[in-house]
Scaffold this motif. Sequence first.
Motif, short mmCIF file in Angstrom:
data_model
loop_
_atom_site.label_atom_id
_atom_site.label_comp_id
_atom_site.label_asym_id
_atom_site.label_seq_id
_atom_site.Cartn_x
_atom_site.Cartn_y
_atom_site.Cartn_z
N THR A 1 10.78 -6.11 9.53
CA THR A 1 10.28 -5.85 8.19
C THR A 1 8.92 -5.15 8.23
O THR A 1 8.68 -4.18 7.52
N TYR B 1 9.27 -1.62 9.35
CA TYR B 1 9.82 -0.77 8.29
C TYR B 1 8.72 -0.35 7.33
O TYR B 1 8.58 0.83 7.00
N ALA B 2 7.92 -1.34 6.90
CA ALA B 2 6.82 -1.02 5.99
C ALA B 2 5.87 -0.02 6.64
O ALA B 2 5.40 0.93 6.01
N THR C 1 7.44 3.73 6.88
CA THR C 1 7.50 4.58 5.69
C THR C 1 6.12 5.20 5.41
O THR C 1 6.03 6.30 4.88
N ILE C 2 5.06 4.49 5.75
CA ILE C 2 3.72 5.08 5.65
C ILE C 2 3.47 5.99 6.85
O ILE C 2 2.95 7.10 6.73
N HIS D 1 20.46 1.20 9.29
CA HIS D 1 19.66 0.26 10.08
C HIS D 1 20.52 -0.36 11.15
O HIS D 1 21.73 -0.51 10.99
N ASP E 1 16.25 -6.62 12.61
CA ASP E 1 16.93 -5.57 11.87
C ASP E 1 16.00 -4.36 11.81
O ASP E 1 14.94 -4.42 11.20
N GLN F 1 15.17 -0.48 10.82
CA GLN F 1 15.53 0.66 9.97
C GLN F 1 15.41 1.94 10.78
O GLN F 1 14.54 2.05 11.65
N LEU G 1 14.23 7.91 0.91
CA LEU G 1 14.14 7.32 -0.42
C LEU G 1 15.46 7.47 -1.17
O LEU G 1 15.99 6.53 -1.75
N ASN H 1 0.58 7.19 -3.27
CA ASN H 1 0.91 7.00 -1.86
C ASN H 1 0.13 7.93 -0.94
O ASN H 1 -0.09 7.62 0.22
N LEU I 1 -2.52 6.18 0.76
CA LEU I 1 -2.10 5.30 1.85
C LEU I 1 -2.00 6.09 3.15
O LEU I 1 -2.39 5.62 4.22
N LYS J 1 2.39 -6.91 4.47
CA LYS J 1 3.46 -7.91 4.57
C LYS J 1 2.93 -9.26 5.03
O LYS J 1 3.46 -10.30 4.65
N VAL K 1 2.13 -11.56 2.33
CA VAL K 1 3.32 -12.21 1.77
C VAL K 1 3.77 -13.36 2.67
O VAL K 1 4.07 -14.45 2.20
N TYR K 2 3.80 -13.10 3.99
CA TYR K 2 4.23 -14.14 4.93
C TYR K 2 3.29 -15.35 4.86
O TYR K 2 3.72 -16.49 4.97
#
Lengths: 336, 340
Positions: free
Chosen positions: B50, B53-54, B57-58, B176, B183, B185, B250, B265, B268, B302, B305-306
């Motif tokens: 995860t 993946y985040a 994309t950046i 993926h 997992d 991507q 996307l 974005n 970022l 992330k 969040v975790y």
Amino acid sequence: MESANRGKRALGALLTVVIGVALAGCSSTGGLRAEQRAKEAQANGSAVDTPKWTVAMVTHAGAGDSFWDIVQKGARQAAAKDNITFLYSNSDQGKDQAQLVQTAIDQKVDGLVVTLAKPEAMKDVVLKAEKAGIPVVTINSGSAQSKEYGALAHIGQDETVAGEAVGDELTARGRKHVLCVLHEQGNVGHEQRCAGVKNTFEGTTENLYVNGTNMPDVQSALQAKLAADRSIDAVVTLGAPYAATAAKAKDQAGSQAEVDTFDLNGQVASALEDGTIGFAVDQQPYLQGYEAVDLLWLYRYNADVLGGGRPVLTGPQIVTKDDAAALKDYAKRGTR
Amino acid sequence: MTADSLAPPRRLGHRLLSRPELGAVVGAVAVFVVFSVAADSFLRPASLGTILYAASTIGIMAVPVALLMIGGEFDLSAGVLVTSSALVSSMFSYQMTANVWVGVGVSLLVTLAIGFFNGIMLARTKLPSFIITLGTFLMLTGLNLGFTKLIDGTVSTKSISDMEGFASARALFASHLTIGDVDLQVTILWWIALVAVATWVLLRTRAGNWIFASGGGPDAARAVGVPVTRTKTGLYMAVAFCAWISGQHLLFSFDVVQSGEGIGNEFLYIIAAVIGGCLMTGGYGSAIGSAVGAFIFGMTSKGIVYAEWNPDWFKFFLGAMLLLATLLNAWVRKRAEAAK
């Protein structure tokens, strides 16, 4: 000017390639042709012979929000039927929204539809409109302030009531731990929805903020959350586009949670049908636009008002798998 | 780095310290340690997928943005260009009822043309890239919305998932693979490939020298025969190319594209490049650094969040972590320069 020629040649080549490939590979499934085949002829003329009145709608929508697109569709449909010229403008900044209302007053419109997402910013200008003899109908947000500011009626969904309906539904479905996904930090309506869920839901409710303008980020945040907390058995998104993303995140995190959502679109209707999404709460944005314009017409024509001083609710309507088939076509054409 | 090969060999420690990405690596380790302690689920193998993946994309966009920054320029249109690219392929395929690969190809051409436009405008007008790309940013934002509404009648595109070619395009841009518990991507592979190519270009090719020279001192570079205009135009097209990859991801990942997405974005990408050791003034930085910067960003966003920290403070934590990482980065770099 060698490079100018090079530029022209590049442009020429580009056009050739574009046209070339366009004529080449075609898809025999989906696409515009499929839509056209499915499309029925729609009559679009006014049904009344009142003079050509003008109604302006000024909302707090950000640019490119699919929800407000549906509201506009409803308003335009009513305007076409009622022989009304419909003007639309929007700004997500309270001060700019008030200025847009002022320009509508300057244009001497015959009716005004506004949203009161930032009531304080809008108060003066709404009172000014009424002073200038322009009837005002509020829609969507501001049910608490509508009457106080002298509006004819308020048409919309009470966000807390909608949240409470979701809370009840989730309890009925035997869920224990709900994650409420907010895609716009600081949006009062969003907070009210999640608070409403918390009011009636009998398990635990938790909020998660995600960056709504960045879909991959929404997905990975949800994946992270669902992986971190295995006890979450329901995810509620506050906008239709986020529901499909939540379903993907759920799959990828290997979570068993049920995904439910506020609002509806074509993707959600399909997902309801195949069971990816449990239920959706529709506040019927089409109705908000349609009723507001129609009500202004009724008021001009017949001095009718609706609601008797109380908000006229367009939602929450809970839609499930059973309604999906019928709703799919309406959602696809952008009216549900 | 090119100067290194001419300098007399130094001790390994010193050579390491002179690398632009070193500060970022130290920052990444710090962020990693913080979240490993704060969040139980952070260290699970599945979490790694995860986070990556985040980061990817950046990171896919941070690579060309870092190169551009080394070349001394900015691109504020990079965020919305990703959305434009996705919109073009989706709408072209749909409206022409064409195989989606046709739309993907057309989108590549259109996106590259926009990058070319940025580069050519910069060279012709001699205006700062901040102004040029701010103009492009605003124009694209309007075009995205205007065209989508005009062509599709709504503000998001129609679903193209039932069209021919969708499955194969999804396999390339949005599939993926699962390795054990993790997992992964496909964007992660794209990201690694782009970092490798960009690093090779920067350190091993003449174009790489041109990029450093164009950013370090454009006039001096021009005087010794570096094609500064061509280099910068190429860099803008590299940004466009990566925007195309991100845009296709996307589209094929989420099927429907919303025309208002992508705004903000661009910052970022710039943040990732700067954390990764690129100087805002140009002439210094690395592609690997941008990857580390993106990884820090992925871990931070992330990790919060975790760790299940109070979401009301989400943005504050994010900002504070980024600021700390950058400060640490700057401190390490200063130490490194003093040790030379």
